[in-house]
Structure formats: structure tokens, C-alpha cells
Motif scaffolding. Structure first.
Motif, mmCIF file in Angstrom:
data_model
loop_
_atom_site.group_PDB
_atom_site.id
_atom_site.type_symbol
_atom_site.label_atom_id
_atom_site.label_comp_id
_atom_site.label_asym_id
_atom_site.label_seq_id
_atom_site.Cartn_x
_atom_site.Cartn_y
_atom_site.Cartn_z
ATOM 1 N N ASP A 293 0.706 62.840 -36.690
ATOM 2 C CA ASP A 293 1.136 63.680 -35.571
ATOM 3 C C ASP A 293 2.417 64.460 -35.856
ATOM 4 N N ASN A 294 2.856 64.494 -37.126
ATOM 5 C CA ASN A 294 4.046 65.268 -37.502
ATOM 6 C C ASN A 294 5.284 64.804 -36.749
ATOM 7 N N ASN A 295 5.371 63.493 -36.517
ATOM 8 C CA ASN A 295 6.468 62.918 -35.744
ATOM 9 C C ASN A 295 7.404 62.150 -36.670
ATOM 10 N N PRO A 296 8.725 62.452 -36.662
ATOM 11 C CA PRO A 296 9.639 61.738 -37.568
ATOM 12 C C PRO A 296 9.724 60.250 -37.282
ATOM 13 N N PHE A 297 9.527 59.857 -36.020
ATOM 14 C CA PHE A 297 9.582 58.432 -35.708
ATOM 15 C C PHE A 297 8.349 57.709 -36.244
ATOM 16 N N ALA A 298 7.209 58.419 -36.323
ATOM 17 C CA ALA A 298 6.023 57.827 -36.940
ATOM 18 C C ALA A 298 6.213 57.663 -38.440
ATOM 19 N N LEU A 299 6.932 58.598 -39.065
ATOM 20 C CA LEU A 299 7.222 58.489 -40.491
ATOM 21 C C LEU A 299 8.028 57.237 -40.795
ATOM 22 N N VAL A 300 9.032 56.973 -39.971
ATOM 23 C CA VAL A 300 9.948 55.863 -40.235
ATOM 24 C C VAL A 300 9.377 54.531 -39.756
ATOM 25 N N PHE A 301 8.954 54.494 -38.490
ATOM 26 C CA PHE A 301 8.571 53.214 -37.898
ATOM 27 C C PHE A 301 7.083 52.892 -38.063
ATOM 28 N N GLY A 302 6.275 53.886 -38.402
ATOM 29 C CA GLY A 302 4.865 53.649 -38.623
ATOM 30 C C GLY A 302 4.523 53.563 -40.093
ATOM 31 N N TYR A 303 4.584 54.695 -40.773
ATOM 32 C CA TYR A 303 4.215 54.766 -42.189
ATOM 33 C C TYR A 303 5.078 53.849 -43.049
ATOM 34 N N ASN A 304 6.385 53.868 -42.834
ATOM 35 C CA ASN A 304 7.302 53.042 -43.626
ATOM 36 C C ASN A 304 7.745 51.781 -42.905
ATOM 37 N N GLY A 305 7.064 51.436 -41.805
ATOM 38 C CA GLY A 305 7.458 50.262 -41.038
ATOM 39 C C GLY A 305 6.301 49.349 -40.719
ATOM 40 N N LEU A 306 5.701 49.550 -39.537
ATOM 41 C CA LEU A 306 4.695 48.612 -39.041
ATOM 42 C C LEU A 306 3.475 48.520 -39.943
ATOM 43 N N SER A 307 3.096 49.617 -40.601
ATOM 44 C CA SER A 307 1.894 49.579 -41.441
ATOM 45 C C SER A 307 2.042 48.631 -42.616
ATOM 46 N N ARG A 308 3.270 48.286 -42.952
ATOM 47 C CA ARG A 308 3.505 47.392 -44.090
ATOM 48 C C ARG A 308 3.561 45.923 -43.680
ATOM 49 N N PHE A 309 3.534 45.667 -42.362
ATOM 50 C CA PHE A 309 3.623 44.282 -41.900
ATOM 51 C C PHE A 309 2.448 43.879 -41.011
#
Length: 644
Positions: free
Chosen positions: A267-283
Motif C-alpha cells: 500500500d506504499n505506506n512507510p509504517f507498513a515498510l517498518v512494522f510489517g515488512y521488516n517487523g511482524l512478517s518476521r515473527f
């Protein structure tokens, strides 16, 4: 690090103020300290900068660094190409120094790697200062040397990967916290928050792992009333949050048309980049958590996870040589000082560095796989605990053998045995870590002999034992703990054991060694295209007639060598993995119709997307012979010139 007796609050405050006034006065600096520190820093500089002209630049980040050096839009937002059409899959903060260096010195491999070397040496120097203020010059020198000789640090500190900047900034934050606890001032605590926030710009959520430890240390150890300490912790946390979120808020407030599409997001969202792609998806088991693009958590494939992650055959030889000694130091440093005041500073240091180590070990064990170089962030904690622990054990050893029998520290029991025990334990652990590969097996007998000399010399102390003999035994023991990891660290001077560009590790466990068992890996730096890339670039440049983009590529894998060779606008379809939904087929068609794009380079090694399907159905494949190649393997160049 001698025991500190309980004191009245007023006396304790005067002691803190005196400690603050001390530090670098000439009379407080042993004659050996400055030459020894200079030698350690010289070794660090030599190890980290060796072969910098052929450094293993990360293909993806190296391409972005060159683009960021030539474009303000790419620089600010971390654009992968000079036009800033799509960003990298991380925040750009760690790469700003690299891009500035390339802008200043030109597109040279050494220019891109130089900031990493500087950051690595600064980390060693800064850790020395912090440990010196905590545990004294002896502990500081051991900590600096241990960090310098950590194998993963040697491999990482000349690679364009964010963990070097992360480690430096978190060490700076630890120093600020230590100063805040010692001085009772708010400004150092605010400074600590700033450093952690800047570390967030380098590696995002990983920077926050130290926050629970830092907050607990300040709340438990700092002087003042509990409510006052809690309010100060909240103030420091607010600063951390503000600095951490500054780039995300800026990107979020910038219209999408005026910045790159954010890679790794649906969705081109900076919070998705940080907290999704580099965050929750890894845990979690959901690879699309919080707006992440499915299949983008590349570290899932490493296998470095679970409770034994730090000591497995891959990660262990990179960072874990001093792990048993560090754990022993953290435990005994707290237990032995249990009866001292709440504000005891030496104990606070063991809690801080021990907590740093424990939290990272727990998170690494719970995540969906980790690259070995992720563990470089725990190297300062291991080094600090090693230095502080050996100094503590040495103090207890000296207390046992004072010249006056009545002065013997009876309450300490057999604490003096901790020093030879630590040397024995660490040397034995080196045999365990090196045994699967037997990489430096010729050093194992050296470590055993040094350990025997140290342990026997320390254990056989008597009335006639000279201080020089004790110092020699101590030096032999310390050398025994460091000689094997030093062998692994120095091995990276050989290109064969310097690690792969995407996974910098020393010794035979590096990816590059496994793929090239007899030859050093071939590395392509900046401005060094291969013959295939040169032919392709020449063809594209010759047939370019005013288009904005030189070409479009399927995923970053296809674009990386071209971007490192020449700073040009290249439309990277799908971002890092090829799965990011940018551009859409409609956007691609619009660019071609508007004569902003002519060529597209596709590969079978990345997933098919609507944009690549559009290329195959609307464009004409170019024969490899047209640009000087017999065949192009898995690559295919398409000419998308619109029909007039």
C-alpha cells in the motif's frame, strides 16, 4: 573493580561527583593505557580496511548508494535508482554516510565502504571510553581488543550493510545512559533517546530491543525518587519515539507522486515498510502482516533460529567465542554485589550489558531466521562483559593474596578461583566452536598451552611469587581466550575467507566459500561492469532517444549490476524480490506510450507479475546478438517501442 561498601547518600553523591570529575586527568591515566589503546585502534583500522578497494559491497545496497549519491530525491527517500522510482526495502539512514562518501570521492568501491570502516573503528574507541568509565582502564582495553577481534565485526565493517551503523549508535546510546545514571542529569538521558532514534533510522525495530533494558537500568539504579525516575524515562522514551518516527512521518506526509514507491509494501505506506515488512512478517506465520508483500522476509531461509542460534556451526564461530565468559561475568557481577546500595554503578554496568545480550539472544531465537551478521550487535555487550568480568575476577584474585594475612577477604570464599576458571572455560569453549570445521586447528594447541600457563601460574601463587610472574600468567590467560577468535578474524584478510557480499562472515562458513570452495568470490564494485553489462549498457545508451528511463527490469536482481556500473534512471519493477506491486501494468503502459520508457529486461528467476506479463504480450524480444552476446541465459531484453 574493587568492592564498594555501603555508604550514606550524601557520601555517595560526593563520590559520584568525584567520579564525574575524574576520567582523563594525567594522573588517572596509566602510562601503558594510551599506547595500548593506540595499538588496538591501529589493529582495528588495519583489519577493517584491508582490501577496501575490493570490498564486498552488497549488490542491492551498493546500487542504491550510487543512486543516492547522484540524486537528492534518491538520497532523502532511499531510492534504488537515480530517478527514485522505488525505494530500497529499509530506511535510508544507514546509507547516507556511504552516499555522501561516494558523492565526495567518486563512484569507487573504497569510497562506498569507507564509512563502514570509520564506524567500526569509532565503535571500538567509544566502547573503550564507556567501559573505562564503568570498570577502569584494564577492563576497557580488554573490551576494545575483544571487540576488534570479533570475527563477524571484521567481516561486516567493510561491507555496505546497516548493522555497522546500528551497532555504533547503540553503543553511543549505552554511553549516554551510563552518564545519565552517573551524573543524575536529564540531558544525557535525552541524548540516549536521540542515539536510539538514530539507530532506528539504520535498522528500524532492532534498535528498540535495548529500550526495556535501558529503562530498567535507569529506573533501578539512577538516584532520585521513583516517580522522578519514571518521568525521566518517559521523557527519554518520547524523544526516542519522535526521532525514530521522523523519517516515516516525513515520507507519509509527502505526496506519493513526489517520492519513490516504498518497496516491500502493498500500500506504499512507510509504517507498513517498518512494522510489517521488516517487523511482524518476521515473527509470525503471516508474510503479509501489516501491509507487507508476501514472500519478502528473505531471512526466513537462513535457518539461524531457535535457542541454539548463537552457538550453531554457522553463527557460533562468528561471534560466540566469549559467550560463556560474558554470561559468567554478568551473573557473578550481579550476585557478588547483591548487598550493595541500589545505586551501585559497577553492578549497573553488568545489568546493562547482560540485559543487552539476553534480550538480543531471546529475540534472535524467536524470529523466523537470522543472517549471521545480525549478531554483530551483541559483540559490544560480549566485549564489555569480558573486560568487566576479567577485571572483577582479577580484583577478587588480588584481594585473596594481599600481603597482610588479616586483610584476606574471608567473606569472598573461593571467589579468587573465578579468574582461572574463566580462562579454562573460555579456552575449552574455543575447542568446541572450532572443532566442526577445524579451521584454525593449528591454533588450538597454542590456546591450550597459553591457558595452562595462565591457570598454573595463577593457581600456584605463593609468598615468593613475583608480581611480574603474576602479570605474565594473567597475560597468558587473556591471550588464551582471544587467540582462536583472532585466527578467525585475521582469516578474512584472505579474499577466500572474507565472506559473501550478501552475508559477510569469516572463515569456511561464509556463503562465498561454500559456493567457491577453491577460488575467492568474484566481486563487482562500483563502476566495474562485467563484459555482459558493458555490452548491454552500450546498446541501451546508443538506442536511447530522450526516454526518461534507460530500461525497466524485473526485480532488483536484474538492475543491481547496471545501477552499480552507471547511475541512470532504471524502473525496477517489483522492487527487491519482484513481488512489490509497482508499477502496475497500466502505469507501465502509460510510461511506454508517453515515450518515457522503451526497453525492459526480464528474467525467469523472479516471479511473474501483471507488469511483466504486459511486457511479454506487448513488446518484441531483442536478439542477444544485437548487443554482442550469443545468448543471455535466463535474461531476455524486450523492445517496447509503441506502434505509431
Amino acid at each position: 573493580m574493587t568492592a564498594i561498601p555501603a555508604v550514606q547518600p550524601a557520601v555517595e553523591q560526593r563520590g559520584r561527583r568525584a567520579a564525574n570529575r575524574r576520567g582523563d586527568r594525567p594522573e588517572d591515566v596509566p602510562r601503558w593505557e594510551r599506547p595500548a589503546l593506540a595499538a588496538v585502534l591501529a589493529v582495528a583500522t588495519a583489519l577493517y580496511s584491508w582490501g577496501i578497494g575490493h570490498a564486498a559491497l552488497h549488490p542491492f545496497y551498493g546500487a542504491a548508494i550510487r543512486s543516492m549519491a547522484d540524486s537528492w530525491r534518491a538520497f532523502v527517500f532511499g531510492g534504488l535508482d537515480a530517478a527514485g522510482s522505488i525505494s530500497i526495502d529499509k530506511l535510508p539512514g544507514a546509507f547516507w554516510p556511504d552516499a555522501i562518501s561516494v558523492w565526495l570521492f567518486g563512484p569507487h568501491t573504497w569510497a562506498a565502504a569507507l564509512p563502514q570502516v570509520v564506524e567500526g573503528v569509532l565503535t571500538v574507541w567509544l566502547l573503550h571510553r564507556i567501559v573505562r568509565a564503568w570498570a577502569g582502564p584494564f577492563a576497557a582495553l580488554i573490551a576494545a581488543l575483544a571487540l576488534t577481534l570479533t570475527p563477524v565485526a571484521v567481516a561486516l565493517n567493510r561491507a555496505t550493510i546497516p548493522d555497522t551503523a546500528l551497532t555504533l549508535l547503540l553503543v553511543a546510546a549505552a554511553g549516554a545512559l551510563q552518564k545519565a545514571v552517573r551524573t543524575e542529569r536529564l540531558l544525557p538521558l535525552i541524548t540516549c533517546g536521540v542515539w536510539v532514534g538514530l539507530a532506528f533510522q539504520a535498522k528500524m525495530l532492532q534498535a528498540w530491543l535495548v529500550l526495556p533494558v535501558f529503562a530498567a537500568v535507569y529506573q533501578l539504579v539512577a538516584p532520585g525518587r521513583p516517580l522522578q525516575r519514571a518521568l525521566r524515562v518517559l521523557a527519554g522514551g518520547a524523544v526516542t519515539l519522535a526521532v525514530s518516527c521522523s523519517w516515516m512521518l516525513m515520507a507519509w506526509a509527502t505526496p506519493a507522486a513526489d517520492r519513490p514507491y516504498l518497496d516491500g509494501t502493498s500500500d506504499n505506506n512507510p509504517f507498513a515498510l517498518v512494522f510489517g515488512y521488516n517487523g511482524l512478517s518476521r515473527f509470525s506465520s503471516d508474510p503479509t502482516a501489516f501491509g507487507a508483500v508476501a514472500g519478502t522476509a528473505a531471512s526466513r531461509t537462513t535457518g539461524n533460529t531457535g535457542w541454539d542460534m548463537l552457538v550453531n556451526d554457522t553463527v557460533g564461530p562468528q561471534v560466540a567465542w566469549l559467550l560463556p565468559l560474558a554470561v559468567l561475568a554478568a551473573v557473578l557481577g550481579v550476585v557478588w554485589r547483591a548487598g550493595l546500595p541500589r545505586t551501585d554503578l559497577p553492578r549497573a554496568g553488568f545489568v546493562m550489558w547482560g540485559g543487552w545480550l539476553a534480550v538480543h539472544a531471546l529475540v534472535f531465537s524467536a524470529s523466523n531466521g537470522n543472517h549471521a551478521y545480525y549478531t554483530a550487535v551483541i559483540a559490544p555487550a560480549l566485549a564489555a562483559l569480558t573486560g568487566g568480568g576479567l577485571d572483577l575476577f582479577r580484583s577478587e584474585y588480588e584481594a585473596k593474596y594481599k600481603s597482610e594475612p588479616e586483610a584476606e577477604h574471608e567473606a569472598a570464599g573461593r571467589r579468587h578461583m573465578a579468574l582461572p576458571a574463566a580462562i579454562t572455560l573460555t579456552s575449552a569453549w574455543a575447542l568446541v566452536l572450532d572443532w566442526p570445521t577445524r579451521f584454525v586447528s593449528w591454533l588450538l594447541p597454542v590456546a591450550v598451552m597459553l591457558a595452562l600457563c595462565g591457570v598454573v601460574g595463577l593457581s600456584s601463587r605463593g609468598p615468593r611469587t613475583s608480581p611480574r610472574m603474576i602479570r605474565a600468567a594473567l597475560a597468558a590467560g587473556i591471550a588464551a581466550t582471544l587467540v582462536v577468535p583472532a585466527g578467525w578474524a585475521v582469516s578474512s584478510l584472505d579474499p577466500l575467507y572474507a565472506g559473501a557480499a550478501t552475508s559477510p562472515m569469516t572463515g569456511p562458513v561464509g556463503k562465498s566459500y561454500n559456493e567457491h570452495p577453491h577460488h575467492a568470490p568474484r566481486r563487482r564494485g562500483l563502476d566495474r561492469p562485467s563484459s555482459r553489462d558493458t555490452a548491454l549498457l552500450t546498446y541501451l545508451t546508443t538506442h536511447r532517444h530522450g526516454e526518461k528511463y534507460l530500461l525497466a527490469t524485473q526485480a532488483a536482481y536484474t538492475a543491481e549490476p547496471l545501477l552499480r556500473a552507471k547511475s541512470e534512471p532504471i524502473l525496477v519493477m517489483g522492487g527487491f524480490t519482484g513481488s512489490t506491486p509497482f508499477p502496475t501494468a497500466q502505469q507501465l503502459g502509460t510510461l511506454i506510450t508517453a515515450h518515457q520508457l522503451r526497453y525492459a529486461l526480464l528474467t525467469t528467476q523472479r516471479p511473474t507479475t501483471p507488469a511483466t506479463t504486459w511486457v511479454k504480450s506487448h513488446c518484441t524480444r531483442v536478439r542477444p546478438a544485437a548487443y554482442g552476446r550469443r545468448n543471455d541465459g535466463s535474461f531476455a531484453l524486450y523492445d517496447c517501442t509503441p506502434q505509431r
